[in-house]
Design an enzyme around this catalytic site. Sequence first.
Site, PDB file in Angstrom:
ATOM      1  N   HIS A   1      92.204  79.277  46.964  1.00 21.28           N
ATOM      2  CA  HIS A   1      91.607  79.308  45.630  1.00 21.28           C
ATOM      3  C   HIS A   1      91.807  77.935  44.999  1.00 21.28           C
ATOM      4  O   HIS A   1      92.806  77.257  45.247  1.00 21.28           O
ATOM      5  CB  HIS A   1      92.229  80.370  44.734  1.00 21.28           C
TER       6      HIS A   1
ATOM      7  N   SER B   1      92.353  78.084  37.701  1.00 23.88           N
ATOM      8  CA  SER B   1      91.909  79.377  38.226  1.00 23.88           C
ATOM      9  C   SER B   1      92.663  79.849  39.454  1.00 23.88           C
ATOM     10  O   SER B   1      92.448  80.986  39.903  1.00 23.88           O
ATOM     11  CB  SER B   1      90.410  79.333  38.524  1.00 23.88           C
TER      12      SER B   1
ATOM     13  N   GLY C   1      91.346  75.527  41.226  1.00 21.99           N
ATOM     14  CA  GLY C   1      91.439  75.661  39.784  1.00 21.99           C
ATOM     15  C   GLY C   1      91.096  74.373  39.078  1.00 21.99           C
ATOM     16  O   GLY C   1      91.522  73.298  39.498  1.00 21.99           O
TER      17      GLY C   1
ATOM     18  N   GLY D   1      90.580  68.434  32.623  1.00 22.97           N
ATOM     19  CA  GLY D   1      91.068  67.209  33.246  1.00 22.97           C
ATOM     20  C   GLY D   1      92.105  67.410  34.321  1.00 22.97           C
ATOM     21  O   GLY D   1      92.704  66.428  34.790  1.00 22.97           O
TER      22      GLY D   1
END
Length: 435
Positions: free
Chosen positions: A280, A53, A282, A286
């Site tokens: 940010h 992300s 993410g 995995g």
Amino acid sequence: MGHRLAELIEQYEVPGAALAYWHRGELHEFAAGVLNRDTGVEVTTDSLFQIGSVTKVWTATQLMILAEQGRLTLDTPVIELLPEFKVADPEVTRQVTVRHLLSHTSGIDGDLFLDTGRGDDCVERYLEACATLAQNHPLGATQSYCNSGFIIAGRIVERLTGQVWDQALREQILDPLGLTHTWTLPEDVIRFRAATGHVEGGATTPVWGLMRSCGPAGLINARPADVVAFGRSHLEGRLLKDPALMWEPQVAIPDPHALGSHWGVGWILDEWSGHKVVSHGGNTIGQHAMLWVVPDTGTVVAVSANGGHSGAFTHAVATELFAELDGLVVRPRLAPPAEPVRIDPARYTGVYERVGARITITDGGGELTLRMEATGALAALQEPQELALVPVDDVTFVARRPGDPDWLSAVFYELPDGSPYLHLGVRATPKKESA
């Protein structure tokens, strides 16, 4: 830091990791461990990891580039840019704006992971499927993480540029910054040393990556040095004339203990030792990555990992590194209080549900248990989990997965209309059933 990185991946059971940071005009790169425990291939500084992300900041930047070109504004309704756009609520269809999408305040159920094929029309076809998406919460009422919103944002990029999202990304960001180790499609990624994710217990993931339709929300693969270069571009104005507009708070995060206190435009916002921090994170299958930018000091840090207690690992890296580089104290993880807090369990028990997740809170003789079940496309990859909830105060709780050194935080709260919600994992989940 190279020796310390090796120690930290062992401590947090991470198979492999790579780290890059920009500090006082110099780039530093480190790597440790293996890309894949089945093959034993070592991580190098130019290895590609899925940054998940963190991709969302790149997509937000694409839209801000188009905004500076006069093609849209943050307050342009989505339907003006995509006349075919539709969600279940007709008022939201008419009123939701680009700002809502990029600040996770649209209320659109956000975890629709839908495989619409490998074709160049995959994001367009995903948009069609959004017609059935209901609201997590009323438009603009709170913050709830919304992958769907960023895929819709990616479709806006496609419409305005006339290119598929991947190609627009290359022309708007990758090529101007000279990023040679940043790719989105597996056939490109396999030309490099690429990480494979690992699940609990250390086995490699049964699936390497997410479906292509999720591209604008989380499909970038990159070496940390490229991610740092992207972060630097927001300090140096290489892509945007005024990147600081993306750092302006748009909404307070109901649970400020997880990633930050507010959401900006794409970026998560926080403050450490009196300094603004934009970041940010993410997570894919995995794999885990983090990007932090400190505008006051000019320091940019990117780190990626492929399994283990990766969230605790990246937090430990940040805690040590920012103290050493800038003398900053990273916000510590929330933990149980020294003295037990008394609560009324009946206030919290019930079923909380949104697309992709069903959370059941039960009372076991005065102690709350949280059961989290993934639903939908990712259900087969995530086993249900049951965690004991420990109260920190009358709305804030922490829980810990077995063997995990880090505590998760959760906040129970109400919207202005009195609707009860649970904020967990930066997502707002409405209460559907009382106990």
